[in-house]
Design a protein around this motif. Structure first.
Motif, PDB file in Angstrom:
ATOM      1  N   VAL A 176       0.866  -1.181   0.000  1.00 25.52           N
ATOM      2  CA  VAL A 176       0.000   0.000   0.000  1.00 25.52           C
ATOM      3  C   VAL A 176       0.900   1.227   0.000  1.00 25.52           C
ATOM      4  O   VAL A 176       1.830   1.328   0.809  1.00 25.52           O
ATOM      5  CB  VAL A 176      -0.923   0.031   1.233  1.00 25.52           C
ATOM      6  N   THR A 177       0.632   2.158  -0.902  1.00 25.10           N
ATOM      7  CA  THR A 177       1.418   3.393  -0.964  1.00 25.10           C
ATOM      8  C   THR A 177       0.492   4.583  -1.110  1.00 25.10           C
ATOM      9  O   THR A 177      -0.673   4.436  -1.467  1.00 25.10           O
ATOM     10  CB  THR A 177       2.407   3.379  -2.145  1.00 25.10           C
ATOM     11  N   GLY A 178       1.052   5.776  -0.852  1.00 22.27           N
ATOM     12  CA  GLY A 178       0.253   6.987  -1.004  1.00 22.27           C
ATOM     13  C   GLY A 178      -0.505   7.313   0.256  1.00 22.27           C
ATOM     14  O   GLY A 178      -0.128   6.953   1.362  1.00 22.27           O
ATOM     15  N   GLY A 179      -1.618   8.001   0.072  1.00 17.14           N
ATOM     16  CA  GLY A 179      -2.440   8.387   1.203  1.00 17.14           C
ATOM     17  C   GLY A 179      -1.889   9.594   1.942  1.00 17.14           C
ATOM     18  O   GLY A 179      -1.772   9.587   3.158  1.00 17.14           O
ATOM     19  N   ALA A 180      -1.513  10.639   1.205  1.00 17.45           N
ATOM     20  CA  ALA A 180      -1.015  11.863   1.850  1.00 17.45           C
ATOM     21  C   ALA A 180      -2.073  12.405   2.789  1.00 17.45           C
ATOM     22  O   ALA A 180      -3.265  12.251   2.568  1.00 17.45           O
ATOM     23  CB  ALA A 180      -0.662  12.901   0.790  1.00 17.45           C
ATOM     24  N   ASP A 181      -1.631  13.052   3.878  1.00 16.85           N
ATOM     25  CA  ASP A 181      -2.613  13.567   4.834  1.00 16.85           C
ATOM     26  C   ASP A 181      -3.374  14.749   4.241  1.00 16.85           C
ATOM     27  O   ASP A 181      -2.985  15.331   3.238  1.00 16.85           O
ATOM     28  CB  ASP A 181      -1.944  13.968   6.156  1.00 16.85           C
ATOM     29  N   ASP A 182      -4.473  15.078   4.871  1.00 21.51           N
ATOM     30  CA  ASP A 182      -5.350  16.127   4.356  1.00 21.51           C
ATOM     31  C   ASP A 182      -4.630  17.467   4.238  1.00 21.51           C
ATOM     32  O   ASP A 182      -4.854  18.232   3.310  1.00 21.51           O
ATOM     33  CB  ASP A 182      -6.579  16.276   5.266  1.00 21.51           C
ATOM     34  N   GLN A 183      -3.745  17.780   5.221  1.00 19.76           N
ATOM     35  CA  GLN A 183      -3.029  19.057   5.195  1.00 19.76           C
ATOM     36  C   GLN A 183      -2.111  19.141   3.977  1.00 19.76           C
ATOM     37  O   GLN A 183      -2.068  20.157   3.287  1.00 19.76           O
ATOM     38  CB  GLN A 183      -2.210  19.226   6.475  1.00 19.76           C
ATOM     39  N   THR A 184      -1.384  18.032   3.687  1.00 16.46           N
ATOM     40  CA  THR A 184      -0.493  18.011   2.524  1.00 16.46           C
ATOM     41  C   THR A 184      -1.297  18.159   1.239  1.00 16.46           C
ATOM     42  O   THR A 184      -0.922  18.894   0.328  1.00 16.46           O
ATOM     43  CB  THR A 184       0.308  16.702   2.481  1.00 16.46           C
ATOM     44  N   ALA A 185      -2.425  17.460   1.173  1.00 24.57           N
ATOM     45  CA  ALA A 185      -3.262  17.536  -0.019  1.00 24.57           C
ATOM     46  C   ALA A 185      -3.776  18.953  -0.223  1.00 24.57           C
ATOM     47  O   ALA A 185      -3.820  19.461  -1.348  1.00 24.57           O
ATOM     48  CB  ALA A 185      -4.436  16.558   0.116  1.00 24.57           C
ATOM     49  N   ALA A 186      -4.154  19.604   0.876  1.00 22.94           N
ATOM     50  CA  ALA A 186      -4.669  20.965   0.766  1.00 22.94           C
ATOM     51  C   ALA A 186      -3.584  21.937   0.312  1.00 22.94           C
ATOM     52  O   ALA A 186      -3.834  22.848  -0.480  1.00 22.94           O
ATOM     53  CB  ALA A 186      -5.238  21.410   2.122  1.00 22.94           C
TER      54      ALA A 186
END
Length: 235
Positions: free
Chosen positions: A168-178
């Protein structure tokens, strides 16, 4: 003059005494070693890299005889006792082989976040929004179900089940995505039979895919249930 001669005599006696003491100590060590019980142990003939299988280690070790007091606890007497395992760390030349330095390679891989796919399966990666992948809580070694929604009117079926997650890879946190303005996604790689891969890939191309966590299992268990359904019609 007498003082000089006395000083020289004292120095000579001191040197003689030191030589006698050193000779005695060395002799005592030699006598102790001669009377010690020597035990055969396996030692690395040279440096051995981490991840080397026990089968390959066989050509990289030699047998040494050391006093019993110097034998490391948990030492390996026979490489057959660690068959199927691999070294967990680098072994240094002269190091005694111990069981603590060996482990199941699949367990090591799982600890690193990767599980090897079973023979006869193919790895297929799905990049999904976290809510479609159990909120991003999946991990290598889990068994999951793949649901596919498609058609008009829309129907949702369990396309395949009990599928092994290999990484499983990825899944950046919400703050990084924003901050980056990028949509948060997670990539889940599955071990699928060719038939299952066909169904899942078609679902990704033509419909909407959702994953469900069916079982969190021992990461070392990479078996694939031969009775796993391949289409929703089989349910």
């Amino acid at each position: 003059m007498r003082r000089v001669l006395a000083a020289l005599a004292a120095l000579a006696l001191a040197v003689f005494g030191a030589v006698v003491l050193i000779s005695y100590v060395r002799g005592a060590d030699a006598r102790a070693e001669a009377g010690a019980v020597l035990v055969p142990v396996l030692v690395a003939a040279g440096d051995i890299d981490a991840g080397t299988t026990a089968e390959d280690v066989a050509d990289l070790v030699t047998t040494a005889r050391v006093p019993s007091r110097l034998v490391v606890g948990g030492h390996v007497d026979d490489l057959a006792d660690v068959a199927g395992l691999s070294t967990t760390t680098k072994l240094i030349k002269g190091e005694q082989l111990v069981f603590a330095r060996f482990a199941d390679p699949s367990v090591q891989a799982a600890a690193a976040g990767v599980v090897e796919p079973t023979a006869g399966t193919e790895e297929v990666s799905l990049t999904l929004e976290p809510q479609r992948a159990v909120g991003g809580a999946l991990a290598a070694g889990d068994r999951i179900g793949v649901f596919i929604s498609q058609g008009d009117p829309t129907t949702t079926d369990l396309a395949v089940g009990e599928v092994l997650v290999t990484r499983v890879t990825g899944g950046a946190d919400d703050q990084t995505a924003a901050m980056t303005g990028a949509a948060q996604t997670i990539t889940v790689t599955l071990a699928l039979t060719p038939e299952q891969a066909t169904v899942v890939i078609a679902g990704m191309e033509q419909g909407a895919v959702w994953l469900s966590l069916q079982e969190s299992v021992d990461p070392a268990d990479t078996s694939l249930d031969s009775t796993t359904p391949t289409t929703g019609a089989d349910q």
